[in-house]
Design an enzyme around this catalytic site. Structure first.
Site, PDB file in Angstrom:
ATOM      1  N   THR A   1      10.047  -8.570 -11.624  1.00 57.20           N
ATOM      2  CA  THR A   1       9.459  -9.869 -11.951  1.00 57.20           C
ATOM      3  C   THR A   1       8.191 -10.025 -11.131  1.00 57.20           C
ATOM      4  O   THR A   1       8.188  -9.756  -9.927  1.00 57.20           O
ATOM      5  CB  THR A   1      10.461 -10.995 -11.626  1.00 57.20           C
ATOM      6  OG1 THR A   1      11.617 -10.778 -12.426  1.00 57.20           O
ATOM      7  CG2 THR A   1       9.866 -12.365 -11.909  1.00 57.20           C
TER       8      THR A   1
ATOM      9  N   ASN B   1      -7.254   5.101   8.993  1.00 56.96           N
ATOM     10  CA  ASN B   1      -6.820   3.884   9.680  1.00 56.96           C
ATOM     11  C   ASN B   1      -6.802   4.021  11.204  1.00 56.96           C
ATOM     12  O   ASN B   1      -6.785   3.020  11.901  1.00 56.96           O
ATOM     13  CB  ASN B   1      -5.432   3.473   9.188  1.00 56.96           C
ATOM     14  CG  ASN B   1      -4.461   4.632   9.133  1.00 56.96           C
ATOM     15  OD1 ASN B   1      -4.739   5.645   8.493  1.00 56.96           O
ATOM     16  ND2 ASN B   1      -3.335   4.501   9.795  1.00 56.96           N
TER      17      ASN B   1
ATOM     18  N   CYS C   1       2.754   1.863  12.301  1.00 61.00           N
ATOM     19  CA  CYS C   1       3.924   2.427  11.626  1.00 61.00           C
ATOM     20  C   CYS C   1       4.515   3.536  12.476  1.00 61.00           C
ATOM     21  O   CYS C   1       5.703   3.772  12.469  1.00 61.00           O
ATOM     22  CB  CYS C   1       3.546   3.019  10.268  1.00 61.00           C
ATOM     23  SG  CYS C   1       2.279   2.106   9.428  1.00 61.00           S
TER      24      CYS C   1
ATOM     25  N   GLY D   1       0.836  -1.204   0.000  1.00 64.26           N
ATOM     26  CA  GLY D   1       0.000   0.000   0.000  1.00 64.26           C
ATOM     27  C   GLY D   1       0.865   1.246   0.000  1.00 64.26           C
ATOM     28  O   GLY D   1       0.573   2.223  -0.699  1.00 64.26           O
TER      29      GLY D   1
ATOM     30  N   SER E   1      -4.110  -2.638  -0.352  1.00 62.42           N
ATOM     31  CA  SER E   1      -3.047  -3.527   0.130  1.00 62.42           C
ATOM     32  C   SER E   1      -3.655  -4.816   0.671  1.00 62.42           C
ATOM     33  O   SER E   1      -4.547  -4.780   1.514  1.00 62.42           O
ATOM     34  CB  SER E   1      -2.258  -2.818   1.233  1.00 62.42           C
ATOM     35  OG  SER E   1      -1.317  -3.707   1.788  1.00 62.42           O
ATOM     36  N   ALA E   2      -3.154  -5.961   0.188  1.00 59.70           N
ATOM     37  CA  ALA E   2      -3.795  -7.251   0.463  1.00 59.70           C
ATOM     38  C   ALA E   2      -3.821  -7.615   1.948  1.00 59.70           C
ATOM     39  O   ALA E   2      -4.787  -8.206   2.416  1.00 59.70           O
ATOM     40  CB  ALA E   2      -3.086  -8.359  -0.327  1.00 59.70           C
TER      41      ALA E   2
ATOM     42  N   GLN F   1      -7.804   0.954   3.902  1.00 59.84           N
ATOM     43  CA  GLN F   1      -8.651   0.507   5.016  1.00 59.84           C
ATOM     44  C   GLN F   1     -10.095   0.238   4.593  1.00 59.84           C
ATOM     45  O   GLN F   1     -10.881  -0.300   5.365  1.00 59.84           O
ATOM     46  CB  GLN F   1      -8.658   1.552   6.137  1.00 59.84           C
ATOM     47  CG  GLN F   1      -7.356   1.651   6.902  1.00 59.84           C
ATOM     48  CD  GLN F   1      -7.029   0.408   7.711  1.00 59.84           C
ATOM     49  OE1 GLN F   1      -7.891  -0.441   7.966  1.00 59.84           O
ATOM     50  NE2 GLN F   1      -5.784   0.281   8.114  1.00 59.84           N
TER      51      GLN F   1
HETATM   52  C1  LIG Z   1      -1.663  -0.070   6.090  1.00 58.80           C
HETATM   53  C2  LIG Z   1      -1.939   1.169   5.362  1.00 58.80           C
HETATM   54  C3  LIG Z   1      -1.100   1.596   4.322  1.00 58.80           C
HETATM   55  C4  LIG Z   1       0.186   0.892   3.976  1.00 58.80           C
HETATM   56  O1  LIG Z   1       0.007  -0.358   3.401  1.00 58.80           O
HETATM   57  P1  LIG Z   1       1.244  -1.380   3.431  1.00 58.80           P
HETATM   58  O2  LIG Z   1       0.867  -2.460   2.495  1.00 58.80           O
HETATM   59  O3  LIG Z   1       1.360  -1.845   4.853  1.00 58.80           O
HETATM   60  O4  LIG Z   1       2.453  -0.632   2.985  1.00 58.80           O
HETATM   61  C5  LIG Z   1      -1.442   2.736   3.631  1.00 58.80           C
HETATM   62  N1  LIG Z   1      -2.553   3.421   3.938  1.00 58.80           N
HETATM   63  C6  LIG Z   1      -3.388   3.043   4.922  1.00 58.80           C
HETATM   64  C7  LIG Z   1      -4.611   3.834   5.179  1.00 58.80           C
HETATM   65  C8  LIG Z   1      -3.108   1.913   5.674  1.00 58.80           C
HETATM   66  O5  LIG Z   1      -3.918   1.564   6.657  1.00 58.80           O
END
Ligand SMILES: *Cc1c(COP(=O)(O)O)cnc(C)c1O
Length: 396
Positions: A237, A151, A326, A71, A199-200, A179
Site C-alpha cells: 500500500t 558516502n 551502518c 535507499g 533516499s529521502a 549521497q
Molecule cells: C544512506 C545510504 C544508503 C541507504 O539508504 P537508506 O534509505 O538509509 O536505506 C545507500 N547508499 C548510500 C550511498 C547511502 O549513503
C-alpha cells in the site's frame, strides 16, 4: 553549542516537507488502490501527481519512477532484480569495492547463489578506473553498479563515462545516487544511467522512503511480490505521506542548488584547511578537487582511535561519525578506507564530518577550537605517539 556534522548519515527534516506530508496522515487517509470512493480517488490522484513531479526533478518519464521503502531497498532491487531477470543471459556483475553495504551485501548474496561478481579497485582518492571496468566486461556481464558519490570519503565517480562504456557493451548500468541528491545536479538523461537509487532522508526528507528509477525497456524482476502497486513491480500500500515528503524534499533540494553547493563547499573547505593548520599528523581522505562531494570531510588522525575522538566530540555537543553509521558497531575498519590503501591502524583513526546547507562558519569555528585539544589529549595517552615524540627528539 550543538553542532550536527553527520549529514551523510541522515539529515534534519525540513519543516515544509513535514507540512507537505501531514494531509496524508490526516484527511487524505484513503488507500490509493481504492477507486470506488472519493477519499481513495484523492489518494490515487495524489500518488499520480507526486510521481510526475519526482520524474520531472530527475529528468525521467513518469512511468520510470518506482517508490521504495529506502535507499537500501532500491539498491537491493536494482541488483537482485536485474540478476534474476537476466539469469539466462549471464551471471556476471561488476561493482566497486567502495559501494554502500546495501550494494555489497546484495552482491555477496548473489555470489552465494550462482552469480560471479567483479569488485573494481579504486585509486588513492577512491576513483574507479574506466579501463579496468571496460576490461572486466564479458559476454556474461548482466549489470554494472557504481555509486555516484561515496558516502564515506565523498568521491564523485565518472558516471557519464561509465554509462557510455556500459551502453557500448549493452550492459545495464545502475548507480547509487543516494549521497548525490542535493549535493550536485542529477538528471538521468544527462548521466545516461539505466537505474538510479535515492533516499529521502539524505536530503532533508523523511526516513523510510526512496526511489528506484528504472529506464523503460530494462528487464527487472520484482523484489517484493503481492499487489499491483507501482505498476505491478512493487507490492505494498502506497506510503503517500512518505512519497509527498520525498517529492517536496527533492524539489527544495534542487531549488538554487548551485548556490547551496557553493555555500557547503565554502564551509567544507574552512573545516579542511582549519584542521590542516591546527593539527599535525593528519590526512584528508578522498579527493581534494572538484570531484569531492561538496559536503564531505574525512580525516585520519594518526596514533589514535576514531571512536575515542567521537566520544569526546559528543561531550562537546558535536556529532560526527567514524566510517558509515551502518557499519559502526563493528570494530572492522571501513572497507572504503582500506580500499584506498590506508593501513588498518590509520583507517581506525578516521572521522567523517558532513555539513549541510544549514551548517554555519561559527559552527565550524567551534569544531576547530575543540577538535585540536581533543586530538592532543588523546595522543598524549597514546604509547605510539610517545615513541614518535621521543624519536623526533633523538633526531635533533
Ligand atoms: C544512506 C545510504 C544508503 C541507504 O539508504 P537508506 O534509505 O538509509 O536505506 C545507500 N547508499 C548510500 C550511498 C547511502 O549513503
Amino acid at each position: 553549542m550543538n553542532v550536527y556534522l553527520d549529514n551523510n548519515a541522515t539529515t534534519a527534516m525540513n519543516e515544509e516537507v513535514l507540512e507537505a506530508m501531514l494531509p496524508y496522515y490526516k484527511e487524505i487517509y484513503g488507500n490509493a488502490s481504492s477507486k470506488f470512493y472519493e477519499v481513495g480517488r484523492v489518494a490515487e490522484n495524489a500518488v499520480m501527481e507526486i510521481r510526475e513531479r519526482v520524474a520531472k526533478e530527475l529528468g525521467a518519464k513518469t512511468n520510470e519512477i518506482y517508490f521504495t521503502a529506502s535507499g537500501c531497498e532500491a539498491d537491493n532491487w536494482a541488483i537482485k532484480g536485474i540478476a534474476f531477470a537476466n539469469k539466462s543471459k549471464g551471471n556476471h556483475i561488476i561493482t566497486s569495492k567502495i559501494e554502500h553495504h546495501a550494494v555489497l551485501g546484495a552482491c555477496e548474496f548473489l555470489e552465494k547463489n550462482g552469480f560471479s561478481v567483479t569488485y573494481l579497485s579504486v585509486d588513492k582518492d577512491g576513483k574507479i578506473s574506466l579501463e579496468e571496468l571496460e576490461n572486466a566486461i564479458t559476454d556474461k556481464t548482466i549489470l554494472v553498479s557504481v555509486m555516484t558519490a561515496n558516502n564515506e570519503i565523498g568521491t564523485i565517480e565518472p558516471i557519464k563515462e561509465i554509462a557510455k562504456i556500459c551502453k557500448a557493451h549493452k550492459v545495464p548500468f545502475h548507480t547509487d545516487a543516494v549521497q548525490a541528491i542535493g549535493h550536485m545536479p542529477i538528471n538521468v538523461e544527462e548521466l545516461g544511467v539505466d537505474m538510479l537509487s535515492l533516499s529521502a532522508h539524505k536530503f532533508h526528507g523523511p526516513k523510510g522512503v526512496g526511489v528506484l528509477y528504472i529506464r523503460n525497456g530494462i528487464r527487472i524482476e520484482n523484489l517484493i511480490h503481492g499487489g499491483g502497486q507501482e505498476r505491478g513491480k512493487r507490492a505494498a500500500t502506497e506510503n503517500i505521506a512518505g512519497m509527498a515528503g520525498l517529492c517536496k524534499a527533492l524539489e527544495i533540494a534542487n531549488t538554487d542548488l548551485g548556490k547551496k553547493t557553493e555555500k557547503m563547499e565554502k564551509v567544507r573547505d574552512r573545516l579542511i584547511s582549519g584542521i590542516y593548520e591546527r593539527i599535525p599528523y593528519c590526512r584528508l581522505n578522498g579527493p581534494s578537487d572538484e570531484t569531492r562531494l561538496c559536503n564531505n570531510v574525512n580525516f585520519s588522525f594518526k596514533y589514535i582511535e576514531g571512536e575515542s575522538i567521537l566520544m569526546l566530540l559528543d561531550m562537546h555537543g558535536i556529532a560526527a561519525s567514524s566510517g558509515s553509521a551502518c557499519a559502526s558497531g563493528s570494530l572492522d575498519p571501513s572497507h572504503v578506507l582500506l580500499a584506498i590503501g590506508l593501513p588498518h591502524e590509520i583507517a581506525h583513526g578516521s572521522v567523517r564530518f558532513s555539513v549541510s546547507e544549514d551548517t554555519t562558519c561559527e559552527e565550524v569555528d567551534y569544531v576547530l577550537e575543540v577538535l585540536p585539544k581533543i586530538i592532543e589529549r588523546l595522543r598524549l595517552m597514546s604509547p605510539l605517539y610517545e615513541e614518535i615524540l621521543k624519536g623526533e627528539k633523538e633526531e635533533k
